[in-house]
Design a protein around this motif. Structure first.
Motif, PDB file in Angstrom:
ATOM      1  N   LYS A   1       0.841  -1.203   0.000  1.00 28.19           N
ATOM      2  CA  LYS A   1       0.000   0.000   0.000  1.00 28.19           C
ATOM      3  C   LYS A   1       0.873   1.249   0.000  1.00 28.19           C
ATOM      4  O   LYS A   1       0.580   2.219  -0.712  1.00 28.19           O
ATOM      5  CB  LYS A   1      -0.928  -0.022   1.210  1.00 28.19           C
ATOM      6  N   LEU A   2       1.959   1.235   0.751  1.00 29.98           N
ATOM      7  CA  LEU A   2       2.877   2.373   0.800  1.00 29.98           C
ATOM      8  C   LEU A   2       3.438   2.689  -0.584  1.00 29.98           C
ATOM      9  O   LEU A   2       3.469   3.848  -1.004  1.00 29.98           O
ATOM     10  CB  LEU A   2       4.011   2.094   1.782  1.00 29.98           C
ATOM     11  N   MET A   3       3.872   1.652  -1.306  1.00 30.64           N
ATOM     12  CA  MET A   3       4.447   1.868  -2.638  1.00 30.64           C
ATOM     13  C   MET A   3       3.432   2.514  -3.588  1.00 30.64           C
ATOM     14  O   MET A   3       3.770   3.372  -4.393  1.00 30.64           O
ATOM     15  CB  MET A   3       4.945   0.549  -3.243  1.00 30.64           C
ATOM     16  N   LYS A   4       2.166   2.088  -3.478  1.00 34.80           N
ATOM     17  CA  LYS A   4       1.123   2.650  -4.349  1.00 34.80           C
ATOM     18  C   LYS A   4       0.810   4.097  -3.969  1.00 34.80           C
ATOM     19  O   LYS A   4       0.623   4.944  -4.838  1.00 34.80           O
ATOM     20  CB  LYS A   4      -0.157   1.816  -4.310  1.00 34.80           C
ATOM     21  N   LEU A   5       0.737   4.377  -2.664  1.00 39.01           N
ATOM     22  CA  LEU A   5       0.469   5.758  -2.237  1.00 39.01           C
ATOM     23  C   LEU A   5       1.597   6.688  -2.673  1.00 39.01           C
ATOM     24  O   LEU A   5       1.343   7.821  -3.106  1.00 39.01           O
ATOM     25  CB  LEU A   5       0.260   5.822  -0.720  1.00 39.01           C
ATOM     26  N   LEU A   6       2.841   6.224  -2.578  1.00 38.84           N
ATOM     27  CA  LEU A   6       3.966   7.040  -3.047  1.00 38.84           C
ATOM     28  C   LEU A   6       3.857   7.319  -4.541  1.00 38.84           C
ATOM     29  O   LEU A   6       4.119   8.433  -5.000  1.00 38.84           O
ATOM     30  CB  LEU A   6       5.296   6.351  -2.721  1.00 38.84           C
ATOM     31  N   TYR A   7       3.459   6.304  -5.311  1.00 33.16           N
ATOM     32  CA  TYR A   7       3.250   6.502  -6.756  1.00 33.16           C
ATOM     33  C   TYR A   7       2.194   7.570  -7.004  1.00 33.16           C
ATOM     34  O   TYR A   7       2.409   8.496  -7.795  1.00 33.16           O
ATOM     35  CB  TYR A   7       2.829   5.173  -7.406  1.00 33.16           C
ATOM     36  N   PHE A   8       1.038   7.462  -6.344  1.00 39.18           N
ATOM     37  CA  PHE A   8      -0.026   8.447  -6.548  1.00 39.18           C
ATOM     38  C   PHE A   8       0.450   9.847  -6.171  1.00 39.18           C
ATOM     39  O   PHE A   8       0.138  10.824  -6.853  1.00 39.18           O
ATOM     40  CB  PHE A   8      -1.280   8.073  -5.756  1.00 39.18           C
ATOM     41  N   ILE A   9       1.208   9.953  -5.090  1.00 38.60           N
ATOM     42  CA  ILE A   9       1.714  11.260  -4.657  1.00 38.60           C
ATOM     43  C   ILE A   9       2.700  11.817  -5.684  1.00 38.60           C
ATOM     44  O   ILE A   9       2.575  12.970  -6.127  1.00 38.60           O
ATOM     45  CB  ILE A   9       2.360  11.159  -3.254  1.00 38.60           C
ATOM     46  N   ASP A  10       3.704  11.025  -6.055  1.00 35.43           N
ATOM     47  CA  ASP A  10       4.726  11.519  -6.981  1.00 35.43           C
ATOM     48  C   ASP A  10       4.167  11.851  -8.362  1.00 35.43           C
ATOM     49  O   ASP A  10       4.519  12.877  -8.951  1.00 35.43           O
ATOM     50  CB  ASP A  10       5.870  10.505  -7.105  1.00 35.43           C
ATOM     51  N   PHE A  11       3.286  11.012  -8.880  1.00 34.75           N
ATOM     52  CA  PHE A  11       2.756  11.264 -10.217  1.00 34.75           C
ATOM     53  C   PHE A  11       1.714  12.387 -10.202  1.00 34.75           C
ATOM     54  O   PHE A  11       1.606  13.130 -11.177  1.00 34.75           O
ATOM     55  CB  PHE A  11       2.235   9.971 -10.847  1.00 34.75           C
ATOM     56  N   SER A  12       0.999  12.571  -9.097  1.00 28.86           N
ATOM     57  CA  SER A  12       0.106  13.730  -8.973  1.00 28.86           C
ATOM     58  C   SER A  12       0.922  15.006  -8.892  1.00 28.86           C
ATOM     59  O   SER A  12       0.589  16.015  -9.521  1.00 28.86           O
ATOM     60  CB  SER A  12      -0.769  13.594  -7.720  1.00 28.86           C
ATOM     61  N   ALA A  13       2.011  14.966  -8.114  1.00 26.65           N
ATOM     62  CA  ALA A  13       2.878  16.145  -7.997  1.00 26.65           C
ATOM     63  C   ALA A  13       3.491  16.504  -9.340  1.00 26.65           C
ATOM     64  O   ALA A  13       3.551  17.681  -9.718  1.00 26.65           O
ATOM     65  CB  ALA A  13       3.970  15.898  -6.955  1.00 26.65           C
ATOM     66  N   TYR A  14       3.921  15.507 -10.091  1.00 25.65           N
ATOM     67  CA  TYR A  14       4.519  15.782 -11.390  1.00 25.65           C
ATOM     68  C   TYR A  14       3.502  16.427 -12.329  1.00 25.65           C
ATOM     69  O   TYR A  14       3.824  17.366 -13.067  1.00 25.65           O
ATOM     70  CB  TYR A  14       5.087  14.502 -12.015  1.00 25.65           C
ATOM     71  N   THR A  15       2.272  15.947 -12.282  1.00 30.55           N
ATOM     72  CA  THR A  15       1.227  16.507 -13.135  1.00 30.55           C
ATOM     73  C   THR A  15       0.947  17.965 -12.772  1.00 30.55           C
ATOM     74  O   THR A  15       0.808  18.813 -13.649  1.00 30.55           O
ATOM     75  CB  THR A  15      -0.068  15.682 -13.014  1.00 30.55           C
ATOM     76  N   LYS A  16       0.880  18.254 -11.479  1.00 29.87           N
ATOM     77  CA  LYS A  16       0.495  19.599 -11.028  1.00 29.87           C
ATOM     78  C   LYS A  16       1.662  20.566 -10.909  1.00 29.87           C
ATOM     79  O   LYS A  16       1.496  21.769 -11.104  1.00 29.87           O
ATOM     80  CB  LYS A  16      -0.229  19.496  -9.686  1.00 29.87           C
ATOM     81  N   LEU A  17       2.862  20.048 -10.559  1.00 31.02           N
ATOM     82  CA  LEU A  17       3.990  20.933 -10.273  1.00 31.02           C
ATOM     83  C   LEU A  17       5.147  20.800 -11.265  1.00 31.02           C
ATOM     84  O   LEU A  17       6.076  21.600 -11.238  1.00 31.02           O
ATOM     85  CB  LEU A  17       4.533  20.654  -8.862  1.00 31.02           C
ATOM     86  N   GLY A  18       5.103  19.738 -12.091  1.00 30.06           N
ATOM     87  CA  GLY A  18       6.206  19.512 -13.018  1.00 30.06           C
ATOM     88  C   GLY A  18       7.387  18.811 -12.378  1.00 30.06           C
ATOM     89  O   GLY A  18       8.455  18.690 -12.971  1.00 30.06           O
ATOM     90  N   ARG A  19       7.226  18.316 -11.148  1.00 29.60           N
ATOM     91  CA  ARG A  19       8.274  17.584 -10.445  1.00 29.60           C
ATOM     92  C   ARG A  19       7.635  16.653  -9.430  1.00 29.60           C
ATOM     93  O   ARG A  19       6.538  16.903  -8.951  1.00 29.60           O
ATOM     94  CB  ARG A  19       9.248  18.533  -9.756  1.00 29.60           C
ATOM     95  N   SER A  20       8.335  15.578  -9.111  1.00 36.52           N
ATOM     96  CA  SER A  20       7.823  14.657  -8.106  1.00 36.52           C
ATOM     97  C   SER A  20       8.273  15.121  -6.719  1.00 36.52           C
ATOM     98  O   SER A  20       9.068  16.052  -6.603  1.00 36.52           O
ATOM     99  CB  SER A  20       8.326  13.237  -8.373  1.00 36.52           C
ATOM    100  N   VAL A  21       7.793  14.480  -5.687  1.00 29.55           N
ATOM    101  CA  VAL A  21       8.183  14.815  -4.317  1.00 29.55           C
ATOM    102  C   VAL A  21       9.471  14.088  -3.944  1.00 29.55           C
ATOM    103  O   VAL A  21      10.403  14.689  -3.431  1.00 29.55           O
ATOM    104  CB  VAL A  21       7.052  14.474  -3.318  1.00 29.55           C
TER     105      VAL A  21
END
Length: 196
Positions: A28-48
């Protein structure tokens, strides 16, 4: 392939923060990190975390975090075995007392993290695996391949029909553009792996 640019401190803080907000095991942690990083990339142009995600059987996995999880979380979180009902025990992460807060994160990063946890934090690991398997970044790559961040904006697109895929793959100009983008991304990953 290890990502030498992965932000270890931010990743460790983020894991503890996630563990403080939801019941979370490794998958579950790995999936949540994916959602966070790919959402950040979409909105900010960079991952966390700046980690490199790989296509794995159970969905996207941040390679550096996955392979270094125990040493990475060190003083930020601990792992315990937990059993739910008749299920097999699973690793559950808990924040170390006094941890579970985010320092050095931009306000917009925290907003994205909280939004992802609000949307997905109460989901089971199976539900999250299924959700990642429906997204274009995982569908567009094969097992073991890096998942390019440039696919992040296409996460919300629904799986194309067979006729749509046939139409796209028959467009030689479109496929050449995709091939060039993937080759450039692979070259970028290779240069990151050998540069210090």
């Amino acid at each position: 392939m290890e990502n030498l640019n992965c932000n270890r401190e931010k990743s460790a803080q983020l894991i503890a923060y996630i563990a403080s907000k939801t019941d979370v095991g490794k998958t579950k942690l790995m999936k949540l990190l994916y959602f966070i990083d790919f959402s950040a990339y979409t909105k900010l142009g960079r991952s966390v975390t700046n980690d490199t995600y790989l296509n794995k059987r159970w969905g996207p996995v941040p390679s550096h975090i996955f392979h270094n999880l125990e040493s990475l979380i060190g003083g930020h979180a601990s792992m315990t075995l937990e059993r739910r009902g008749g299920e097999n025990p699973y690793e559950k992460y808990l924040p170390v007392e006094g941890r579970g807060t985010l320092h050095g994160f931009a306000e917009e990063e925290i907003a994205i993290i909280d939004e992802v946890l609000s949307l997905y934090g109460d989901k089971t690991r199976g539900q999250l695996v299924n959700a990642t398997h429906e997204e274009i970044p995982w569908l567009a790559t094969t097992e073991g391949e890096p998942i390019p961040y440039f696919l992040a904006p296409y996460r919300a697109y629904k799986r194309p029909t067979k006729s749509a895929v046939k139409l796209l793959t028959s467009d030689k100009k479109f496929m050449a553009t995709i091939d060039r983008a993937l080759a450039a991304y692979q070259k970028e990953l290779e240069s990151e792996a050998i540069s210090f």
